[in-house]
Design a protein around this motif. Structure first.
Motif, PDB file in Angstrom:
ATOM      1  N   ALA A 101       0.830  -1.212   0.000  1.00 22.77           N
ATOM      2  CA  ALA A 101       0.000   0.000   0.000  1.00 22.77           C
ATOM      3  C   ALA A 101       0.862   1.260   0.000  1.00 22.77           C
ATOM      4  O   ALA A 101       0.451   2.308  -0.521  1.00 22.77           O
ATOM      5  CB  ALA A 101      -0.918  -0.020   1.225  1.00 22.77           C
ATOM      6  N   SER A 102       2.074   1.158   0.595  1.00 21.84           N
ATOM      7  CA  SER A 102       2.924   2.359   0.701  1.00 21.84           C
ATOM      8  C   SER A 102       3.785   2.593  -0.537  1.00 21.84           C
ATOM      9  O   SER A 102       4.334   3.687  -0.717  1.00 21.84           O
ATOM     10  CB  SER A 102       3.824   2.252   1.929  1.00 21.84           C
ATOM     11  N   LEU A 103       3.922   1.582  -1.409  1.00 20.35           N
ATOM     12  CA  LEU A 103       4.823   1.716  -2.562  1.00 20.35           C
ATOM     13  C   LEU A 103       4.450   2.877  -3.493  1.00 20.35           C
ATOM     14  O   LEU A 103       5.336   3.627  -3.920  1.00 20.35           O
ATOM     15  CB  LEU A 103       4.868   0.399  -3.351  1.00 20.35           C
ATOM     16  N   PRO A 104       3.145   3.079  -3.837  1.00 17.63           N
ATOM     17  CA  PRO A 104       2.816   4.221  -4.716  1.00 17.63           C
ATOM     18  C   PRO A 104       3.207   5.565  -4.092  1.00 17.63           C
ATOM     19  O   PRO A 104       3.568   6.499  -4.798  1.00 17.63           O
ATOM     20  CB  PRO A 104       1.294   4.108  -4.876  1.00 17.63           C
ATOM     21  N   LEU A 105       3.154   5.659  -2.752  1.00 14.85           N
ATOM     22  CA  LEU A 105       3.516   6.910  -2.086  1.00 14.85           C
ATOM     23  C   LEU A 105       5.016   7.144  -2.157  1.00 14.85           C
ATOM     24  O   LEU A 105       5.484   8.278  -2.355  1.00 14.85           O
ATOM     25  CB  LEU A 105       3.074   6.868  -0.614  1.00 14.85           C
ATOM     26  N   VAL A 106       5.804   6.080  -2.018  1.00  6.50           N
ATOM     27  CA  VAL A 106       7.268   6.201  -2.003  1.00  6.50           C
ATOM     28  C   VAL A 106       7.832   6.369  -3.406  1.00  6.50           C
ATOM     29  O   VAL A 106       8.696   7.217  -3.654  1.00  6.50           O
ATOM     30  CB  VAL A 106       7.903   4.958  -1.332  1.00  6.50           C
ATOM     31  N   ALA A 107       7.343   5.552  -4.363  1.00  4.12           N
ATOM     32  CA  ALA A 107       7.928   5.528  -5.710  1.00  4.12           C
ATOM     33  C   ALA A 107       7.201   6.436  -6.685  1.00  4.12           C
ATOM     34  O   ALA A 107       7.655   6.625  -7.818  1.00  4.12           O
ATOM     35  CB  ALA A 107       7.916   4.103  -6.246  1.00  4.12           C
TER      36      ALA A 107
END
Length: 899
Positions: free
Chosen positions: A657-663
Motif C-alpha cells: 500500500a505504501s509503494l505508490p507513495l514512495v515511488a
C-alpha cells in the motif's frame, strides 16, 4: 509362524504380506530376502513340523500367484526339502536352483546370498550346469539384467563359489545348446557373444576361449560368436566404458580431493551395479599414493556408502584381495596398506566387523591374504583400536586444528625463504585438507604484508598457481582474504603500512580475477574503522557491496552476519540493506534470489531487523531513477525482491500500500502489480516449499532416507536447504518418536546434500518461530532440544551451536528453555549414548529387541487376525530395512499352522 500353524495361518500370512506390499510398508527386496531366509531354514523347521515343506511350497505358490515373489521359490522349497532328505543332486535340480538364484539376485542384487546358496548346494561336478543355466536365464532378459547376471557369475568366481574352469565349461554347455535356445531367444547367438565378451573383459574367461568357439558351436555359428565378441571388445562394453569414466573421475579426485563432488560425479554415472569396480579402483590407485591421499580415499569410501550398497563394498574389497599377488609386484607393502584400508572401513561402518570371516577361505588361508587377515585382526583387537584406526594414516582430517596450523605456518615460511613455487604447491596439495585452504591464504597474505613488495609478489604468484592447478578453490581463497582483512587492525599494530600493502595486494588479486574488486574497499574501510573514523553512508555502502560479493562466492550467512555486526552500522543499517539489494539488480536471477535469501538470513540471525529491511527497501525504491540507468528492468526486479521478502515473512504485506507513495503513483503501482503477480505465480522459494512438503509427506508415509535425499538433491536448490531442514523439524512436531527418529536419520543423511550453513539456518529459523509452534505443540521445547542434541551427536550441527544462536532468541522465553534443555542433554554423564537413543526407537534398538518385537506382533496377528492392526504395527516398528525378519517369521508361523 504360518507354517507352524496351518491353513488358516497361511492364508493370514498371505494377506499380511500382500497388504504390506500394497501399502508400501515393505519393499519387494525385503520380501524376497525374507522368503529366501525362510527356505534356507526349512530343514530345521521340518524337524518340528513334518509337513513344513509342503506347507511352505503351497505358500510360495500362493505368493507367486499374487506376483509377490518369483515362481522359482516353489522349486526352491522342493529342492531344499530333497536336500534335507539326502536325495542325490540331478542336473535338473541344479538347473532349477540356478534359475532361483538368478531370479533372486535380480531382485536383491546380493552376490553374498547367491554365493552362500550355491555353496550350500555343493553342486560339485554339476557346477558347470549351474553356470550354464544362470547364463541361459539371462538370454530371456533385457540388456541390463543380462549384464547383472554376467556380474553375478564374476562375483561367484571372486567369492570362490565356482571357479574359472567351471565357468568356461558352463559357457561351452551354453554354446552347445544354441539350437534349443534360439527357439525362445532368436538373438541368442548375439547375446551369447555379449556374455562371453563381458566375462573376458572381467578376466573370468581366458581370451583363448575365442579360438575354441568354432569347434564347440560349429564353424559358422562359432565364428559368428567370436566376431560378436571381438566387435564388442573393441567397442567399449558397459563395464569397460564405466571403468574408463571411473578412472578419470578418481584421477581428478586425487588431484583435487573434493569428496562431495566426486561422489556426485560417480552417482551421476547411474551405474550402481558396478560400484564394486569403483571401490576396487579407489583401493588400487591408493596403493601408489602417500598417506595423506589414502586418508582422503578412506573418507571418500565412507561418503560413497550413500551411493552404493554394502554388497558393492564387500565385492570391491574381495576383488582387490583376490589380486593381491599381482598388486605386490608394484607395491611391496600392499598387505599393510590393504589391512589399514579394511580396518578403517570397519571403523567407518563401510564394512561389517566380521568382514574377514566372510572372505573366501582360499584367499585368506595362505600367502599374502593370510598376512592381511592377521594384520586386520591385530588392528581391530588392539587396545583403544577405534581411535588408532581412525588415525591409521596419521594425516589429513584426523589432525588437530593446531597441528594443521603449524603445518601451514611451516610450509608458508619455507616458501618465502626458499622461493620454490612448485614445491609450495606440492606441499599444500599433500597437506590433504582442501577445506583448510583459507588458513594457507591468510598466513601467506600476512607474511607478505609483514615483508614488503618482493613477498607480496611471491604471495600473488603462489595464490595464482594454487588456483591454476586447482589445488585450492575460489571459496577458500575468498574466505582466506576475508579473514586477512578482518585481522587488519591487529596487523597494523606491528606493521604500520599494513593497510596500504594489503590494499595493493587485494588490487593485484582482483586484477588477476582471483578475488572480488570489493576487497580493496574492504581494506580501506577496515583501516578507517581501526582509526576510529566515523561511519558514513558511503563506507556502509562499500561494506555492503563487499558482503554481497563475498556471500555470492562462499554462501555463508554466518560470516555475513558477523561482518555486519562488527561494522555496527546503527542508524545506517537501512543504507546497508538498500546497497545489498541494489547490487542484486545487476546480477542474474539466481544471484538476485541468493541476495534476497541473505537479507532474510540477516534478519533471522539478528544482524538487522525487519524495520531496517523495510526502510532499506524504501530507500531502494526512491533511487529507482538512478538504478534504471544501469538496470533497465529495475522496476520489475525490485518487484521480484519485494515479493521474495514478503513471501519469506521479512516484509509485511502492508508495504504494497505504501509503494505508490514512495515511488510515485505509476511506478509504485507497477511494482505492486509485479509483486501481486509474482505472489500468485509460485516464486522459486514458494515452488520449492511445495515440492519439499510433498517429498517429506511421502517420506513420513514410507521412510526411505536414501530415496528422499536423492529426490531433494534432484530439486537442484541447495540454496534453499534451510527450508528443507525447517520443514523436517516442523512436520516432526506432529509425529511420534518413531518418526522423529527417522527424521533425525534423514537430517544426518542430508549432510551429503546441503552444507552446514543450511542446517544452521534451518534450525535458527525454527527456533525463531518457537512461540507460534508452541500453540499447536505444547512440548515443543523438549522436542526441539532433542533434535538439536541429536544433530550435535550426529555431527550435523557443531557442539557450540547454541552459543552461535542470536542472543535475543535464547535469552528469554521458550528459546531460553530450549537452550537449558540442550545444555542438560549434552553435558549429562554418558551423553553421547543417551542422545543417540533420545527417541528410544527404530534403528537404535538392538537386533534382539527388534526380533522380539517382530515375534510379538506376528504372534498377535495370528491370534487376533487383525490385518490392519498388524500392518500398523509393522509401520510403527520404524525399521523398513528389517522387513525380511517380518516375512521370515510370518512364513514360519504359517507353515507350522496350515492352509
Amino acid at each position: 509362524r504360518a507354517v507352524e500353524g496351518g491353513e488358516k495361518e497361511m492364508r493370514m500370512a498371505l494377506a499380511l504380506l500382500k497388504e504390506l506390499q500394497k501399502t508400501r510398508v515393505m519393499d519387494h527386496v525385503q520380501l524376497t530376502k525374507g522368503m529366501g531366509r525362510a527356505v534356507a531354514g526349512l530343514p530345521d523347521l521340518c524337524l518340528d513340523v513334518p509337513s513344513a515343506a509342503e506347507r511352505l511350497r503351497t505358500l510360495a505358490d500362493w505368493l507367486a500367484f499374487e506376483d509377490l515373489v518369483s515362481p522359482s521359490f516353489e522349486q526352491a522349497v522342493q529342492r531344499k526339502a530333497a536336500q534335507g532328505r539326502g536325495t542325490p543332486l540331478t542336473p535338473e535340480a541344479v538347473g532349477m536352483h540356478a534359475v532361483h538364484v538368478a531370479e533372486e539376485y535380480l531382485v536383491c542384487e546380493s552376490g553374498r546370498d547367491a554365493a552362500q546358496s550355491i555353496e550350500e548346494l555343493n553342486a560339485g561336478d554339476l557346477a558347470a550346469d549351474l553356470v550354464c543355466r544362470v547364463l541361459a536365464v539371462s538370454l530371456e532378459k533385457p540388456q541390463r539384467e543380462r549384464d547383472m547376471l554376467c556380474t553375478l557369475v564374476s562375483s561367484l568366481v571372486q567369492r570362490g563359489a565356482v571357479d574359472s574352469a567351471q565357468v568356461e565349461a558352463g559357457v561351452d554347455l551354453l554354446v552347445k545348446q544354441l539350437d534349443d535356445l534360439l527357439i525362445d531367444a532368436p538373438k541368442a547367438v548375439e547375446y551369447v557373444g555379449g556374455i562371453v565378451a563381458h566375462l573376458v573383459e572381467d578376466h573370468v574367461l581366458p581370451e583363448g576361449i575365442l579360438a575354441s568357439l568354432p569347434l564347440v558351436a560349429g564353424g559358422e555359428r562359432g565364428g559368428k560368436i567370436a566376431e560378436v565378441v571381438n566387435g564388442q571388445l573393441k567397442l567399449p562394453l558397459p563395464i569397460t566404458a564405466h571403468k574408463k569414466q571411473v578412472r578419470a573421475i578418481l584421477e581428478d579426485f586425487f588431484a583435487n580431493p573434493d569428496c562431495k563432488e566426486t561422489a556426485e560425479q560417480l552417482e551421476g554415472l547411474k551405474e550402481g551395479r558396478f560400484g564394486h569396480e569403483v571401490v576396487k579402483r579407489v583401493l588400487v590407485m591408493s596403493l601408489e599414493k602417500k598417506d595423506a591421499e589414502r586418508e582422503m580415499a578412506s573418507v571418500l569410501l565412507s561418503g560413497l556408502t550413500r551411493v552404493y550398497g554394502s554388497e558393492q563394498f564387500f565385492e570391491g574389497f574381495i576383488r582387490t584381495l583376490r589380486g593381491i599377488e599381482d598388486l605386490a609386484l608394484d607395491t611391496p607393502n600392499v598387505c599393510a596398506v590393504l589391512a589399514n584400508f579394511i580396518a578403517r572401513a570397519i571403523a567407518d561402518d563401510v564394512l561389517p566387523p566380521v568382514f574377514m570371516s566372510l572372505v573366501p577361505k582360499r584367499i585368506v588361508e595362505s600367502g599374502r591374504g593370510k598376512e592381511v587377515a592377521a594384520l586386520v585382526k591385530g588392528l581391530v583387537e588392539q587396545h583403544g583400536s577405534s581411535a588408532r584406526i581412525m588415525n591409521v594414516w596419521g594425516v589429513g582430517s584426523r589432525r588437530s586444528v593446531e597441528e594443521l596450523k603449524e603445518s601451514v605456518r611451516a610450509l608458508v615460511e619455507e616458501y618465502y625463504v626458499e622461493g620454490e613455487l612448485e614445491e609450495a604447491v606440492r606441499c599444500v596439495r599433500e597437506l590433504g585438507v582442501p577445506h583448510f585452504g583459507h588458513e594457507v591464504v591468510k598466513r601467506a597474505v600476512y607474511r607478505a604484508v609483514e615483508g614488503g613488495e618482493k613477498e607480496m609478489r611471491m604471495a600473488l604468484a603462489l595464490l595464482k598457481e594454487l588456483q591454476k592447478t586447482r589445488v585450492m578453490d575460489h571459496v577458500q581463497l575468498t574466505k582466506g582474504m576475508g579473514r586477512a582483512v578482518a585481522g587488519l587492525p591487529d596487523l597494523c599494530l606491528d606493521v604500520p603500512s599494513a593497510a596500504e600493502r594489503l590494499r595493493t595486494l587485494a588490487d593485484w588479486l582482483a586484477f588477476e580475477d582471483l578475488v572480488s574488486p570489493s576487497f580493496e574497499q574492504a581494506v580501506q574501510r577496515k583501516a578507517a574503522q581501526g582509526r576510529g573514523t566515523p561511519l558514513t553512508p558511503e563506507a556502509v555502502g562499500m561494506h555492503a557491496v563487499h558482503v554481497a560479493e563475498e556471500y555470492l562466492v562462499c554462501e555463508s550467512g554466518r560470516d555475513a552476519a558477523q561482518s555486519i555486526e562488527e561494522l555496527n552500522a546503527g542508524d545506517l543499517a537501512a543504507d546497508l540493506v538498500c546497497r545489498v539489494l541494489a547490487v542484486s539488480l545487476e546480477k542474474p536471477q539466481r544471484e538476485r534470489d541468493m541476495l534476497c535469501t541473505l537479507v532474510s538470513s540477516l534478519v533471522q540471525r539478528g544482524a538487522v531487523d525487519s524495520a531496517q529491511v523495510e526502510a532499506g527497501v524504501d530507500l531502494l525504491v526512491k533511487q529507482l531513477d538512478d538504478l534504471l540507468i544501469d538496470a533497465p528492468k529495475a522496476v520489475e526486479y525490485v518487484g521480484g525482491i519485494v515479493a521474495h521478502l514478503v513471501e519469506d515473512h521479512v516484509l509485511p504485506e502492508g508495504i504494497l500500500a505504501s509503494l505508490p507513495l514512495v515511488a510515485g503513483g505509476e511506478r509504485g503501482g507497477k511494482i505492486a502489480e509485479v509483486v501481486n503477480g509474482q505472489l500468485k505465480l509460485p516464486l522459486p522459494i514458494t515452488a520449492h516449499k511445495k515440492q519439499v512438503r510433498a517429498i517429506l509427506e511421502d517420506f513420513f508415509a514410507n521412510p526411505d532416507c536414501k530415496e528422499t535425499a536423492e529426490q531433494l538433491e534432484g530439486l537442484k536448490e541447495g540454496r534453499f536447504g534451510h527450508e528443507v531442514v525447517k520443514r523436517v523439524l516442523v512436520m516432526s512436531l506432529e509425529k511420534k518418536d518413531a518418526e522423529r527418529e527417522m527424521a533425525s536419520v534423514l537430517l544426518s543423511g542430508l549432510t551429503r546434500v546441503y552444507g552446514s550453513e543450511q542446517f544452521f539456518e534451518g534450525f535458527i529459523r525454527t527456533l525463531r518461530g518457537i512461540e507460534d509452534l508452541a500453540l499447536d505443540t505444547p512440548n515443543v521445547c523438549a522436542v526441539l532440544a532433542n533434535f538439536i542434541a541429536r544433530a550435535i551427536a550426529d555431527d550435523v550441527l557443531p557442539p557450540v551451536f547454541m552459543s552461535l544462536v542470536p542472543k535475543r532468541i535464547v535469552e528469554s522465553g521458550r528459546g531460553k528453555e530450549v537452550a537449558a534443555l540442550v545444555k542438560g542433554l549434552v553435558e549429562q554423564h554418558g551423553s553421547s549414548a543417551r542422545i543417540m537413543n533420545v527417541w528410544g526407537v527404530g534403528s537404535r534398538r538392538s537386533v534382539e529387541e527388534l526380533k522380539e518385537s517382530v515375534r510379538a506382533l506376528v504372534e498377535e496377528y495370528y491370534v487376533e487376525g487383525e490385518l490392519e492392526e498388524a500392518v500398523r504395527c509393522v509401520r510403527e516398528l520404524g525399521v523398513p530395512h528389517f522387513g525380511h525378519e517380518v516375512v521370515k517369521r510370518a512364513v514360519y508361523r504359517a507353515v507350522e499352522g496350515g492352509e
